[in-house]
Write an enzyme that holds these catalytic residues in place. Structure first.
Site, PDB file in Angstrom:
ATOM      1  N   ARG A 144       0.454  -6.819  12.526  1.00 49.82           N
ATOM      2  CA  ARG A 144      -0.236  -6.218  13.668  1.00 49.82           C
ATOM      3  C   ARG A 144      -0.466  -7.261  14.763  1.00 49.82           C
ATOM      4  O   ARG A 144      -0.471  -6.925  15.954  1.00 49.82           O
ATOM      5  CB  ARG A 144      -1.562  -5.583  13.232  1.00 49.82           C
ATOM      6  CG  ARG A 144      -1.346  -4.315  12.417  1.00 49.82           C
ATOM      7  CD  ARG A 144      -2.635  -3.583  12.104  1.00 49.82           C
ATOM      8  NE  ARG A 144      -2.338  -2.384  11.301  1.00 49.82           N
ATOM      9  CZ  ARG A 144      -3.256  -1.499  10.932  1.00 49.82           C
ATOM     10  NH1 ARG A 144      -4.525  -1.659  11.302  1.00 49.82           N
ATOM     11  NH2 ARG A 144      -2.914  -0.445  10.217  1.00 49.82           N
ATOM     12  N   ARG A 159       0.835  -1.203   0.000  1.00 48.67           N
ATOM     13  CA  ARG A 159       0.000   0.000   0.000  1.00 48.67           C
ATOM     14  C   ARG A 159       0.866   1.247   0.000  1.00 48.67           C
ATOM     15  O   ARG A 159       1.853   1.319   0.728  1.00 48.67           O
ATOM     16  CB  ARG A 159      -0.915  -0.001   1.227  1.00 48.67           C
ATOM     17  CG  ARG A 159      -1.842  -1.211   1.191  1.00 48.67           C
ATOM     18  CD  ARG A 159      -2.958  -1.166   2.182  1.00 48.67           C
ATOM     19  NE  ARG A 159      -3.730  -2.408   2.055  1.00 48.67           N
ATOM     20  CZ  ARG A 159      -4.716  -2.768   2.859  1.00 48.67           C
ATOM     21  NH1 ARG A 159      -5.068  -1.979   3.859  1.00 48.67           N
ATOM     22  NH2 ARG A 159      -5.356  -3.903   2.663  1.00 48.67           N
ATOM     23  N   SER A 173     -10.743  -6.595   9.091  1.00 49.04           N
ATOM     24  CA  SER A 173     -11.911  -5.913   8.596  1.00 49.04           C
ATOM     25  C   SER A 173     -12.689  -6.962   7.816  1.00 49.04           C
ATOM     26  O   SER A 173     -12.146  -7.569   6.900  1.00 49.04           O
ATOM     27  CB  SER A 173     -11.427  -4.795   7.671  1.00 49.04           C
ATOM     28  OG  SER A 173     -12.432  -3.841   7.503  1.00 49.04           O
ATOM     29  N   GLU A 214      -7.203  -1.547  14.724  1.00 53.41           N
ATOM     30  CA  GLU A 214      -7.769  -2.460  13.733  1.00 53.41           C
ATOM     31  C   GLU A 214      -6.782  -3.573  13.369  1.00 53.41           C
ATOM     32  O   GLU A 214      -5.617  -3.327  13.087  1.00 53.41           O
ATOM     33  CB  GLU A 214      -8.122  -1.682  12.454  1.00 53.41           C
ATOM     34  CG  GLU A 214      -8.693  -2.582  11.376  1.00 53.41           C
ATOM     35  CD  GLU A 214      -8.817  -1.878  10.019  1.00 53.41           C
ATOM     36  OE1 GLU A 214      -8.838  -0.639   9.978  1.00 53.41           O
ATOM     37  OE2 GLU A 214      -8.885  -2.601   9.013  1.00 53.41           O
ATOM     38  N   ARG A 244       1.675   0.509  10.218  1.00 51.12           N
ATOM     39  CA  ARG A 244       1.316   1.059   8.912  1.00 51.12           C
ATOM     40  C   ARG A 244       2.529   1.023   7.997  1.00 51.12           C
ATOM     41  O   ARG A 244       3.421   1.848   8.102  1.00 51.12           O
ATOM     42  CB  ARG A 244       0.803   2.491   9.080  1.00 51.12           C
ATOM     43  CG  ARG A 244       0.167   3.099   7.848  1.00 51.12           C
ATOM     44  CD  ARG A 244      -0.415   4.470   8.137  1.00 51.12           C
ATOM     45  NE  ARG A 244      -1.476   4.415   9.142  1.00 51.12           N
ATOM     46  CZ  ARG A 244      -2.753   4.101   8.894  1.00 51.12           C
ATOM     47  NH1 ARG A 244      -3.132   3.842   7.659  1.00 51.12           N
ATOM     48  NH2 ARG A 244      -3.636   4.066   9.852  1.00 51.12           N
TER      49      ARG A 244
END
Length: 422
Positions: free
Chosen positions: A390, A261, A351, A348, A276
RNA sequence: GGAGAAGUACCCAAGCGGCUGAAGGGGCUCCCCUGCUAAGGGAGUAGAUCCGGGUAACGGAUGCGAGGGUUCAAAUCCCUCCUUCUCCGCCA
């Protein structure tokens, strides 16, 4: 992509639903274009029918020795008219497609209405944040102290927002991947797939990453290949342009991939650690099912993702995203958030979304209820099971000991080898 | 990367400007015959998308790997691209 028939038949309903996501003017634009489009089609198809008919008669007329030159001249003019109108139609089609493709999905009726993340709704909390009688450290400090993570070298070779795992750190990441995949395949009923990390433009369009979010993607030099931001993209697109039989459904796949990303627009946020990154590891789950089942399937997907957190004994909560915070392709999304001591809040880690027919319409994934039945669009769902980096971070932070060592969750020991990391 | 060959319906495959919405097989479905898992005979078998239509009957458009072009007319001619196969090169 939106269902044009629904927009035609229930414009007010669609308008109201999109308003909850902050979209206005869409229905009006679509209806105007649609009307124009259909008028041209009626016109141009009439001309084509005429041309077909006349062209068919030409060989016979020739045989009868008649002069066909005037007819051919006339048809030439008709042909020119057709091509003018066809190109006008093409423009309208492109414009319509663009609007339908760049407007986010309708929310489910069960998605709470709200404007942003502050209005997401907590469903439940599971487990308790650990109580520590010492000052807990952040995972990047724990990881660097134990020689598991080396952000400095990662930055040297690749720049910021990359990670480098060493020794036991690399092994822990790998153990987590195996643990997640094995759980999903042996207990949760998924079939594992291993897929390409580079996909074509049409694949990115199929799941909704393009055309709207091109600047968020890593694009290769040829301009038409992209690094996948999630395994959802290649896995869902496995079934692109196909008509499945009802017996094939539900399809359930799990896949480990690296994810890429650009994180454009998040400069300065979560700059430290594994939260991130431009490249991270993720185990993904994808489910493809009949429309009637998709909300049950969403609950199944959610509980499959939860099963990983539960086995690892990580404290987490489940929230339902509100209309304003739900992602582009999703009709309803649950987020799983893991407790992260360094952040002092839940972060988070998964999802889980039901995209209903939004992706299926773009990717043309259909099924037949029975042989001979009219094909219908499937519903597609996807969820992380889980974001591996994570999870790594959460384990370090939640299970850190006063001496800086990490207690490995019991479920992971068979995969990792020992029960303490020091 | 170089050189060749090929992509036609569920599968194999013919066709190379109009008589082809596509021959011929195979498969599948139905029927007949046969005292019966064999064989024979007959019929059916583009699916899909879009448009019109009291949203029905029905009619029309698209469609032979994809996209353009030539032509009154394209599976058929031209261009671009994609994929597969064979040989060579390179490489884990």
């Amino acid at each position: 992509m939106h269902d044009i028939k629904l927009i035609r038949t229930e414009p007010e309903k669609v308008k109201a639903m999109l308003a909850t996501r902050g979209v206005t003017g869409f229905v009006e634009k679509v209806l105007a274009l649609d009307e124009k489009r259909r008028a041209i089609i009626v016109d141009v198809e009439g001309l084509k029918a005429k041309r077909n008919e006349v062209s068919k008669s030409i060989p016979q007329l020739k045989k009868e020795g008649k002069d066909v030159a005037p007819i051919m001249a006339e048809m030439k003019a008709v042909g020119e008219e057709i091509s003018t109108k066809d190109s006008a139609l093409k423009d309208i089609d492109a414009e319509l497609k663009n609007i339908l493709m760049t407007t986010q999905n309708l929310p489910s009726e069960t998605t709470p209405v709200g404007k942003d993340e502050s209005e997401n709704v907590e469903v439940k909390k599971v487990g308790e944040p650990p109580k520590m009688d010492f000052e807990p450290k952040a995972h990047w400090d724990l990881g660097e102290n134990l020689g598991l993570l080396d952000f400095e070298t990662a930055a040297k070779i690749s720049g910021s927002r990359f990670s480098l795992y060493r020794g036991q750190g690399a092994k822990l990441e790998r153990a987590l991947i195996n643990f997640m995949l094995d759980t999903h395949t042996t207990e949760n009923g998924y079939t594992e797939v291993m897929v390409p990390y580079i996909v074509k433009r049409s694949t990115m369009e199929g799941t909704g990453q393009l055309p709207k979010f091109e600047e968020d993607s890593f694009k290769l030099m040829d301009g038409d290949s992209f690094l996948i931001p999630t395994a959802e993209v290649p896995v869902t697109n496995m079934y692109r342009e196909s008509i499945l039989s009802a017996d094939d459904l539900p399809i359930a796949h799990t896949a480990y991939t690296a994810c890429f990303r650009s994180e454009a627009g998040s400069a300065g946020r979560d700059t430290r650690g594994l939260i991130r990154l431009h490249q991270f590891n993720k185990v993904e789950m994808v489910r493809i099912c009949k429309p009637d089942d998709s909300y049950n399937e969403l609950e199944k997907l959610l509980s499959d993702a939860e099963s990983i957190l539960q086995k690892l004994k990580l404290p987490y909560r489940v929230i339902t995203l509100c209309t304003g915070d739900t992602g582009f392709s999703a009709a309803k999304t649950y987020d799983l958030e893991v407790w992260m001591p360094s952040y002092g809040r839940y972060v988070e880690i998964s999802s889980c979304s039901n995209c209903e027919a939004f992706q299926a319409r773009r990717a043309e994934i259909k099924f037949k209820r029975e042989a001979g039945a009219k094909p219908e669009f499937v519903h597609t769902l996807n969820g992380s099971g889980l974001a591996v980096g994570r999870t790594f971070a959460a384990i370090l932070e939640n299970f850190q000991q006063a001496d800086g060592s990490i207690k490995i969750p019991e479920a992971l020991v068979p995969f990792f080898g020992t029960d303490i990391l020091d």
